[in-house]
Design a protein around this motif. Sequence first.
Motif, PDB file in Angstrom:
ATOM      1  N   THR A  87       1.009  -1.145   0.066  1.00  0.00           N
ATOM      2  CA  THR A  87      -0.066   0.019   0.130  1.00  0.00           C
ATOM      3  C   THR A  87       0.848   1.170   0.131  1.00  0.00           C
TER       4      THR A  87
ATOM      5  N   SER B 155       1.022   5.278  -0.334  1.00  0.00           N
ATOM      6  CA  SER B 155       0.366   6.785  -0.043  1.00  0.00           C
ATOM      7  C   SER B 155       1.116   7.956  -0.458  1.00  0.00           C
TER       8      SER B 155
ATOM      9  N   LYS C 253      -3.809   9.777  -0.073  1.00  0.00           N
ATOM     10  CA  LYS C 253      -4.775   8.956  -0.866  1.00  0.00           C
ATOM     11  C   LYS C 253      -3.942   7.634  -0.905  1.00  0.00           C
ATOM     12  N   GLU C 254      -4.572   6.444  -0.800  1.00  0.00           N
ATOM     13  CA  GLU C 254      -3.698   5.083  -0.687  1.00  0.00           C
ATOM     14  C   GLU C 254      -3.986   4.393  -1.927  1.00  0.00           C
ATOM     15  N   LYS C 255      -3.079   3.465  -2.276  1.00  0.00           N
ATOM     16  CA  LYS C 255      -3.491   2.848  -3.307  1.00  0.00           C
ATOM     17  C   LYS C 255      -2.461   1.252  -3.452  1.00  0.00           C
TER      18      LYS C 255
ATOM     19  N   TYR D 284      -0.830  -2.140  -4.636  1.00  0.00           N
ATOM     20  CA  TYR D 284      -0.091  -2.579  -5.644  1.00  0.00           C
ATOM     21  C   TYR D 284       0.260  -4.154  -5.643  1.00  0.00           C
TER      22      TYR D 284
END
Length: 205
Positions: free
Chosen positions: A172, A174, A179-181, A183
């Motif tokens: 994760t 950020s 904002k987190e995303k 992968y």
Amino acid sequence: MPENNIKGSTLLRISYILALSPFITGSSIFLYWFYKRTYFAESADIEIIAFFTILAYFLFGLATLILCVIFIFKYKSRWTKTLQPLVIIVITFFAVEVYTNLYHALKEKAFVQIINDSDLIVSRIWSDSFELDNLSKRGNTFVISFYPIYTYDWDHPSSIGENYTLHPVYITLSGRDGKEKNYLLPSYYKGNCANLKISDVLNNK
């Protein structure tokens, strides 16, 4: 009399050298392997030298025992001086057991050095079997370790060990805006040691 003392001291000195050599060598080999693996995620092949070190332990241990028996036979009043090399042999035996168990336990884990060469923050690394968080506190370069989980295809028992699914591991990231995303990380198997750049994750390499 002084000549006998010199001979006795020589026997004890040789006993100490024979008893200590495998312990010092084996400990150095294991600590070198442990240090490279846990701090740099680098593998070191020590199996062959470890085998010969253990073999030397048994041979040197037998030689030490023989020398101690000779010393006791010649210098009965000084028999207590043989206790130290004998204790070293016993300690080395337990050290071999501890090192072997640690080696096999760590050999099952994957070690990955994370190199954050981006402007993002590594928040956590997780799978369905583990979760590592607060990773931003470790700096831009750090090592993680985990046990890769395999799910085997039990419908084909004859191919167990070949047909399996490796549980995915995610990271994760950020941004400065919070904002987190998530992968997907590359697949890491038991015993793997690797380096991973965050830029490669972002570019799906």
